[in-house]
Write a protein that holds these residues in place. Sequence first.
Motif, PDB file in Angstrom:
ATOM      1  N   ALA A 114      28.214  -0.067  10.108  1.00  0.00           N
ATOM      2  CA  ALA A 114      28.847   0.626   9.127  1.00  0.00           C
ATOM      3  C   ALA A 114      30.173   1.259  10.058  1.00  0.00           C
ATOM      4  O   ALA A 114      29.658   1.804  10.573  1.00  0.00           O
ATOM      5  CB  ALA A 114      28.792   0.746   8.540  1.00  0.00           C
ATOM      6  N   ASN A 115      31.432   1.422   9.934  1.00  0.00           N
ATOM      7  CA  ASN A 115      31.987   2.326  10.540  1.00  0.00           C
ATOM      8  C   ASN A 115      31.861   1.872  12.244  1.00  0.00           C
ATOM      9  O   ASN A 115      31.984   3.294  12.561  1.00  0.00           O
ATOM     10  CB  ASN A 115      31.768   4.107  10.392  1.00  0.00           C
ATOM     11  N   SER A 174      37.406  -6.619   8.325  1.00  0.00           N
ATOM     12  CA  SER A 174      36.406  -5.828   8.407  1.00  0.00           C
ATOM     13  C   SER A 174      37.015  -4.810   6.739  1.00  0.00           C
ATOM     14  O   SER A 174      36.680  -4.425   6.483  1.00  0.00           O
ATOM     15  CB  SER A 174      36.475  -4.152   9.635  1.00  0.00           C
ATOM     16  N   THR A 175      38.280  -5.000   7.099  1.00  0.00           N
ATOM     17  CA  THR A 175      38.934  -4.358   5.668  1.00  0.00           C
ATOM     18  C   THR A 175      38.624  -5.287   4.561  1.00  0.00           C
ATOM     19  O   THR A 175      38.213  -4.690   3.527  1.00  0.00           O
ATOM     20  CB  THR A 175      40.510  -4.555   5.821  1.00  0.00           C
ATOM     21  N   MET A 176      38.937  -6.220   4.950  1.00  0.00           N
ATOM     22  CA  MET A 176      38.132  -7.569   3.521  1.00  0.00           C
ATOM     23  C   MET A 176      36.841  -6.931   3.466  1.00  0.00           C
ATOM     24  O   MET A 176      36.201  -6.694   1.669  1.00  0.00           O
ATOM     25  CB  MET A 176      38.261  -8.713   4.120  1.00  0.00           C
ATOM     26  N   GLU A 177      36.165  -7.211   4.143  1.00  0.00           N
ATOM     27  CA  GLU A 177      34.240  -6.667   3.716  1.00  0.00           C
ATOM     28  C   GLU A 177      33.943  -5.040   3.549  1.00  0.00           C
ATOM     29  O   GLU A 177      32.824  -4.923   2.998  1.00  0.00           O
ATOM     30  CB  GLU A 177      33.523  -6.971   4.949  1.00  0.00           C
ATOM     31  N   GLY A 178      35.124  -3.793   3.859  1.00  0.00           N
ATOM     32  CA  GLY A 178      34.922  -2.819   3.315  1.00  0.00           C
ATOM     33  C   GLY A 178      33.659  -2.340   4.371  1.00  0.00           C
ATOM     34  O   GLY A 178      33.549  -1.348   4.064  1.00  0.00           O
ATOM     35  N   ARG A 179      33.309  -2.846   5.760  1.00  0.00           N
ATOM     36  CA  ARG A 179      32.661  -2.637   6.457  1.00  0.00           C
ATOM     37  C   ARG A 179      33.574  -1.021   7.752  1.00  0.00           C
ATOM     38  O   ARG A 179      32.582  -0.469   7.903  1.00  0.00           O
ATOM     39  CB  ARG A 179      31.963  -3.010   7.143  1.00  0.00           C
ATOM     40  N   GLY A 180      34.372  -0.361   7.434  1.00  0.00           N
ATOM     41  CA  GLY A 180      35.068   0.720   7.934  1.00  0.00           C
ATOM     42  C   GLY A 180      34.754   0.053  10.004  1.00  0.00           C
ATOM     43  O   GLY A 180      34.975   1.517  10.112  1.00  0.00           O
ATOM     44  N   SER A 182      36.241  -0.059  13.100  1.00  0.00           N
ATOM     45  CA  SER A 182      37.494   0.188  13.795  1.00  0.00           C
ATOM     46  C   SER A 182      37.615  -0.728  14.877  1.00  0.00           C
ATOM     47  O   SER A 182      36.873  -1.100  16.130  1.00  0.00           O
ATOM     48  CB  SER A 182      37.373   1.630  14.456  1.00  0.00           C
ATOM     49  N   GLU A 250      46.445   5.154  11.016  1.00  0.00           N
ATOM     50  CA  GLU A 250      45.443   4.508   9.849  1.00  0.00           C
ATOM     51  C   GLU A 250      47.131   3.474  10.152  1.00  0.00           C
ATOM     52  O   GLU A 250      48.098   3.466  10.491  1.00  0.00           O
ATOM     53  CB  GLU A 250      46.460   5.033   8.414  1.00  0.00           C
TER      54      GLU A 250
END
Length: 293
Positions: A114-115, A174-180, A182, A250
């Motif tokens: 994540a991230n 990544s946005t949909m899963e909220g994993r952050g 990049s 962003e």
Amino acid sequence: MTGATSGIGKEAVQRLAQQPGTRIIVGARGRGRIVPEGTEVFPLDLTSLESVRSFADSVKKRLGDTTIDVLVLNAAVQAKDNQQQSADGFELMFAVNHLSHYLLARLLWPHMTANGVIVFTTSDTHDPALIPFAPKTLDPHGLANPQKKEWGMRAYAASKLCNLLTARSFAAISTMEGRGISVIAYNPGLTGGTSLTGKPSRFMRILLPLVLRPLSRVVSLFKPPFFVGTPERAGGVLANLASGEIRLPEGRVYASLVRGKVTFPDPSQLAQRDETRDWLWRASAKMVGLSEQ
């Protein structure tokens, strides 16, 4: 990391390896590849989807429960025309530059931290506003199995558009899963002294610094994409993007090296179309034998 044994990838991996506590696994074809001390090299032939799967399995087995912080998909080939084929029967540049990296990213995505960071090396040749031979439309099936012979740079540019669209797909996931995670599509610009088109001759190695690079500085004042950069600069930026030393604004996915300066422009209009992005994802999934989800 793919494409880490020559050109900008070689420069990038050397810089990444200098960071304390960094553990690097490189996929490369053949033996005797020179890599920084402590870097592991696993067999990977990007002309073969079976080899990609084998490499991904080896990485997962080697890492165990350890997750991947950074995935750099940098390797590419450039052929004289679109008539060469991969081991799976796809056009070579589409297969190596796009399809194998698409498959590798999907196989390793569940094992990303994540991230974490994923970098796809793309090219400003994808954009017809900058380059005359850049693609104005996209047909994944036509790229995979071309029906007529075309100049290799056209097929190369289309494969680089595919890299950018794939990066946008993973950014959306990544946005949909909220994993952050990049996701970055990086254009290193026209770079001299690489092996993209094969090993440069001794004559070209002499001509580049004495004539071509100084001439490019003048031409690029009017046509920035024709600036000939160095592997050291392009590779350094690749390393900085991978390590997070350079962060994109962003909502941005595309980072472009223009006359040696890192910029964050909009990609081509075609690269921004979600329907084109999603069509490529679905078509690529079928070609590599994965689900479309």
